[in-house]
Scaffold this motif. Structure first.
Motif, PDB file in Angstrom:
ATOM      1  N   ARG A 161       0.812  -1.230   0.000  1.00  0.00           N
ATOM      2  CA  ARG A 161       0.000   0.000   0.000  1.00  0.00           C
ATOM      3  C   ARG A 161       0.834   1.263   0.000  1.00  0.00           C
ATOM      4  O   ARG A 161       0.581   2.183  -0.797  1.00  0.00           O
ATOM      5  N   ARG A 162       1.826   1.380   0.869  1.00  0.00           N
ATOM      6  CA  ARG A 162       2.595   2.622   0.976  1.00  0.00           C
ATOM      7  C   ARG A 162       3.308   2.947  -0.330  1.00  0.00           C
ATOM      8  O   ARG A 162       3.305   4.092  -0.786  1.00  0.00           O
ATOM      9  N   ILE A 170       1.787   6.787  -6.895  1.00  0.00           N
ATOM     10  CA  ILE A 170       0.706   7.590  -7.479  1.00  0.00           C
ATOM     11  C   ILE A 170       1.108   9.060  -7.499  1.00  0.00           C
ATOM     12  O   ILE A 170       0.970   9.752  -8.514  1.00  0.00           O
ATOM     13  N   GLY A 171       1.631   9.556  -6.352  1.00  0.00           N
ATOM     14  CA  GLY A 171       2.028  10.952  -6.278  1.00  0.00           C
ATOM     15  C   GLY A 171       3.159  11.298  -7.221  1.00  0.00           C
ATOM     16  O   GLY A 171       3.219  12.405  -7.770  1.00  0.00           O
ATOM     17  N   LYS A 186      -1.487  -3.430 -12.543  1.00  0.00           N
ATOM     18  CA  LYS A 186      -0.921  -3.259 -11.210  1.00  0.00           C
ATOM     19  C   LYS A 186      -1.818  -3.918 -10.169  1.00  0.00           C
ATOM     20  O   LYS A 186      -3.044  -3.820 -10.249  1.00  0.00           O
ATOM     21  N   TYR A 187      -1.185  -4.563  -9.197  1.00  0.00           N
ATOM     22  CA  TYR A 187      -1.880  -5.135  -8.055  1.00  0.00           C
ATOM     23  C   TYR A 187      -1.326  -4.492  -6.792  1.00  0.00           C
ATOM     24  O   TYR A 187      -0.106  -4.375  -6.634  1.00  0.00           O
ATOM     25  N   VAL A 188      -2.198  -4.071  -5.906  1.00  0.00           N
ATOM     26  CA  VAL A 188      -1.780  -3.500  -4.628  1.00  0.00           C
ATOM     27  C   VAL A 188      -2.364  -4.358  -3.510  1.00  0.00           C
ATOM     28  O   VAL A 188      -3.558  -4.667  -3.504  1.00  0.00           O
ATOM     29  N   ALA A 235      -7.576   4.902  -7.520  1.00  0.00           N
ATOM     30  CA  ALA A 235      -6.762   6.105  -7.596  1.00  0.00           C
ATOM     31  C   ALA A 235      -5.686   6.031  -8.678  1.00  0.00           C
ATOM     32  O   ALA A 235      -5.118   7.062  -9.057  1.00  0.00           O
ATOM     33  N   TRP A 236      -5.410   4.837  -9.179  1.00  0.00           N
ATOM     34  CA  TRP A 236      -4.380   4.705 -10.231  1.00  0.00           C
ATOM     35  C   TRP A 236      -4.895   3.716 -11.261  1.00  0.00           C
ATOM     36  O   TRP A 236      -5.306   2.605 -10.930  1.00  0.00           O
TER      37      TRP A 236
END
Length: 203
Positions: free
Chosen positions: A62-63, A69-70, A90-92, A102-103
């Protein structure tokens, strides 16, 4: 068949925290954020580009996902790495996120078991906590360790606690002009090690 490859940027004393920016990860009062910036050169960029050329989806904790993303999701700098990240599947893995909207092209997973159920090639950049969990579950098949020639004396390390007995072979290595070593390893299966090499609890 699933294959997981992890790329980790580390110091000589194993610190993997806060590579890129002073504010990237200050947990525990970590004062050395951005330690990797001065070691970037054309050789390192070319070595990292080899990873970009490989097919497959990306896997994040997650982090790291939120940090990327930023840094990358809204970038319009023409950097090929930006285009690669945004286009990739992508997998989170997170127990706290409610969604992965968000992405673009992101899918939310809840556990290491969810990762184990995936097919195809997966690559991880950073996400040390996730890598530790995957390693403990015997799911990391390849490591690319980007070893920087400095020690920091504090900060989160790649393996802060015990890691199960696992053997790797060195596939290739390269050294940059600034003394960074890029070493690529593949996991040796217990069967290849021979009878008795690993105890049942370590397989």
């Amino acid at each position: 068949m699933r294959s997981i490859s992890a790329t980790m940027f580390t110091t000589l004393d194993g610190v993997v925290q806060g590579l890129g920016r002073p504010d990237e990860d200050t947990r525990g009062g970590f004062p050395h954020g951005g330690w990797g910036a001065r070691y970037t050169d054309e050789v390192l960029a070319a070595e990292m580009g080899k990873g970009m050329a490989q097919a497959g989806a990306m896997l994040f904790g997650r982090r790291t996902w939120q940090d990327f993303i930023g840094a990358w999701a809204s970038a319009t700098d023409g950097n090929p790495f930006t285009a690669h990240l945004n286009a990739a599947r992508k997998y989170v893995v997170s127990a706290t996120l409610t969604d992965a909207e968000a992405w673009e092209n992101s899918t939310l997973l809840r556990s290491v078991d969810d990762v184990a159920a995936l097919d195809g090639d997966l690559s991880i950049i950073g996400s040390a906590a996730l890598v530790r969990s995957l390693h403990a579950a015997g799911l990391v098949d390849h490591y690319t360790l980007v070893i920087h020639p400095l020690t920091l004396g504090c900060g989160a390390r790649l393996f802060d606690g015990p890691a199960p007995l696992t053997e790797f072979t060195l596939d290739s290595s390269a050294t940059t002009g600034k003394g960074v070593i890029v070493a690529r390893y593949s996991r040796v299966s217990p069967a290849a090690l021979g009878p008795g090499a690993l105890s049942p609890g370590e397989r």
